[in-house]
Scaffold this motif. Structure first.
Motif, PDB file in Angstrom:
ATOM      1  N   VAL A 186     -12.001  16.220   0.530  1.00 57.12           N
ATOM      2  CA  VAL A 186     -11.188  15.281   1.287  1.00 57.12           C
ATOM      3  C   VAL A 186     -11.257  13.630   1.085  1.00 57.12           C
ATOM      4  N   LEU A 187     -12.570  13.653   0.548  1.00 53.30           N
ATOM      5  CA  LEU A 187     -12.865  12.283   0.358  1.00 53.30           C
ATOM      6  C   LEU A 187     -11.815  11.603  -0.528  1.00 53.30           C
ATOM      7  N   PRO A 188     -11.509  12.050  -1.758  1.00 49.04           N
ATOM      8  CA  PRO A 188     -10.547  11.401  -2.579  1.00 49.04           C
ATOM      9  C   PRO A 188      -9.331  10.875  -1.831  1.00 49.04           C
ATOM     10  N   LEU A 189      -8.581  11.702  -0.864  1.00 47.01           N
ATOM     11  CA  LEU A 189      -7.674  11.686  -0.439  1.00 47.01           C
ATOM     12  C   LEU A 189      -7.881  10.489   0.850  1.00 47.01           C
ATOM     13  N   LEU A 190      -9.012  10.397   1.487  1.00 47.22           N
ATOM     14  CA  LEU A 190      -9.483   9.212   2.383  1.00 47.22           C
ATOM     15  C   LEU A 190      -9.461   7.987   1.849  1.00 47.22           C
ATOM     16  N   LEU A 191     -10.044   8.060   0.494  1.00 50.14           N
ATOM     17  CA  LEU A 191     -10.167   6.789  -0.060  1.00 50.14           C
ATOM     18  C   LEU A 191      -8.642   6.288  -0.734  1.00 50.14           C
ATOM     19  N   ILE A 192      -7.867   7.237  -1.154  1.00 46.36           N
ATOM     20  CA  ILE A 192      -6.436   6.543  -1.452  1.00 46.36           C
ATOM     21  C   ILE A 192      -5.926   6.120  -0.210  1.00 46.36           C
ATOM     22  N   LEU A 193      -5.991   6.755   0.847  1.00 49.52           N
ATOM     23  CA  LEU A 193      -5.168   6.152   2.158  1.00 49.52           C
ATOM     24  C   LEU A 193      -5.762   5.000   2.533  1.00 49.52           C
ATOM     25  N   THR A 194      -7.090   4.808   2.363  1.00 51.04           N
ATOM     26  CA  THR A 194      -7.864   3.499   2.763  1.00 51.04           C
ATOM     27  C   THR A 194      -7.423   2.372   1.822  1.00 51.04           C
ATOM     28  N   PHE A 195      -7.234   2.633   0.427  1.00 52.43           N
ATOM     29  CA  PHE A 195      -6.796   1.581  -0.412  1.00 52.43           C
ATOM     30  C   PHE A 195      -5.419   1.233  -0.019  1.00 52.43           C
ATOM     31  N   ILE A 196      -4.542   2.183   0.003  1.00 50.12           N
ATOM     32  CA  ILE A 196      -3.029   1.996   0.583  1.00 50.12           C
ATOM     33  C   ILE A 196      -3.031   1.035   1.826  1.00 50.12           C
ATOM     34  N   VAL A 197      -3.539   1.422   2.865  1.00 46.31           N
ATOM     35  CA  VAL A 197      -3.474   0.747   4.087  1.00 46.31           C
ATOM     36  C   VAL A 197      -4.022  -0.799   3.906  1.00 46.31           C
ATOM     37  N   THR A 198      -5.245  -0.732   3.038  1.00 45.10           N
ATOM     38  CA  THR A 198      -5.806  -2.381   2.874  1.00 45.10           C
ATOM     39  C   THR A 198      -4.713  -3.061   2.154  1.00 45.10           C
ATOM     40  N   GLU A 199      -4.009  -2.608   0.956  1.00 43.46           N
ATOM     41  CA  GLU A 199      -3.480  -3.216   0.392  1.00 43.46           C
ATOM     42  C   GLU A 199      -1.833  -3.696   0.957  1.00 43.46           C
ATOM     43  N   VAL A 204      -5.262  -1.848  -8.810  1.00 49.52           N
ATOM     44  CA  VAL A 204      -4.304  -1.285  -9.567  1.00 49.52           C
ATOM     45  C   VAL A 204      -3.893   0.182  -9.610  1.00 49.52           C
ATOM     46  N   SER A 205      -4.941   0.845  -9.693  1.00 46.39           N
ATOM     47  CA  SER A 205      -4.877   2.335  -9.511  1.00 46.39           C
ATOM     48  C   SER A 205      -6.216   3.001  -8.984  1.00 46.39           C
ATOM     49  N   ALA A 206      -5.907   4.230  -8.219  1.00 50.91           N
ATOM     50  CA  ALA A 206      -7.161   4.615  -7.795  1.00 50.91           C
ATOM     51  C   ALA A 206      -6.908   6.221  -7.776  1.00 50.91           C
ATOM     52  N   PHE A 207      -7.804   6.851  -8.602  1.00 53.11           N
ATOM     53  CA  PHE A 207      -7.814   8.308  -8.548  1.00 53.11           C
ATOM     54  C   PHE A 207      -6.635   8.822  -9.220  1.00 53.11           C
ATOM     55  N   GLY A 208      -6.131   7.977 -10.245  1.00 54.90           N
ATOM     56  CA  GLY A 208      -5.075   8.430 -11.196  1.00 54.90           C
ATOM     57  C   GLY A 208      -3.722   7.976 -10.289  1.00 54.90           C
ATOM     58  N   LEU A 209      -3.738   7.462  -9.052  1.00 58.25           N
ATOM     59  CA  LEU A 209      -2.680   6.965  -8.334  1.00 58.25           C
ATOM     60  C   LEU A 209      -2.337   5.649  -8.612  1.00 58.25           C
ATOM     61  N   THR A 210      -1.244   5.177  -9.357  1.00 57.81           N
ATOM     62  CA  THR A 210      -0.917   3.767  -9.707  1.00 57.81           C
ATOM     63  C   THR A 210      -0.265   3.035  -8.494  1.00 57.81           C
ATOM     64  N   ILE A 211      -0.972   2.146  -7.882  1.00 63.25           N
ATOM     65  CA  ILE A 211      -0.504   1.331  -6.807  1.00 63.25           C
ATOM     66  C   ILE A 211       0.353   0.144  -7.501  1.00 63.25           C
ATOM     67  N   GLY A 212       1.763  -0.027  -7.574  1.00 57.73           N
ATOM     68  CA  GLY A 212       2.561  -1.013  -8.209  1.00 57.73           C
ATOM     69  C   GLY A 212       2.597  -2.367  -7.278  1.00 57.73           C
ATOM     70  N   GLU A 213       3.360  -3.325  -8.000  1.00 55.53           N
ATOM     71  CA  GLU A 213       3.424  -4.691  -7.448  1.00 55.53           C
ATOM     72  C   GLU A 213       4.635  -4.381  -6.317  1.00 55.53           C
ATOM     73  N   ILE A 214       4.559  -5.316  -5.341  1.00 54.65           N
ATOM     74  CA  ILE A 214       5.325  -5.350  -4.336  1.00 54.65           C
ATOM     75  C   ILE A 214       6.140  -6.651  -4.478  1.00 54.65           C
TER      76      ILE A 214
END
Length: 150
Positions: free
Chosen positions: A16-29, A127-137
């Motif tokens: 579950v940790l990678p999913l929680l970290l991805i969600l944390t990064f997305i909410v923070t950004e 920019v990316s975390a665990f293979g998931l790319t977070i693009g520019e807004i």
């Protein structure tokens, strides 16, 4: 049965940790993007308020500095990461109405969602975390219009 359960919580946490970290990064950004958007809106509003009490055509450089640096002088660091003076377009004064005539001024920050470069876009820190790319807004144009006092 009790010995068979040893280490199960650790394995579940590892899954579950990678999913929680991805969600944390997305909410923070997303929070950072909202904060920068709010900063840009307040800067445009302050510049429009400043220009509304100036003579039409004057104070353009100071208003751009007010949007980018938060002061009338071209000093310090930009209020939003990546914001530059050339992304703030020249203000537009308009006369509207017939009786009474209303003088307004509009300040615009070019956003990459609706304007050609040079324009402002939000760039995330991660920019990316665990293979998931977070693009520019790409924000749309940010405008503020104020009426000049009579």
């Amino acid at each position: 049965m009790k010995n068979a359960q040893k280490g199960v919580a650790l394995i579940e946490f590892a899954l579950v940790l990678p999913l929680l970290l991805i969600l944390t990064f997305i909410v923070t950004e997303f929070g950072r993007a909202l904060y920068q958007y709010n900063t840009l809106v307040k800067g445009a509003r302050d510049a429009a308020r400043y220009l509304s009490v100036q003579n039409p055509g004057s104070g353009i450089a100071q208003s751009k500095n007010l949007v980018v640096y938060g002061s009338l002088t071209n000093t310090g660091s930009p209020l939003a990461f990546g914001l530059a003076l050339n992304q703030v377009k020249d203000p537009v004064w308009q006369l509207a109405g017939a009786s009474p005539v209303i003088n307004t001024v509009t300040v615009r920050i070019a956003g990459c969602g609706t304007s050609a470069p040079p324009c402002y876009k939000f760039v995330p820190l991660v920019v990316s975390a665990f293979g998931l790319t977070i693009g520019e807004i790409n924000f749309a144009d940010i405008t503020a219009t104020m009426r000049a006092p009579l």
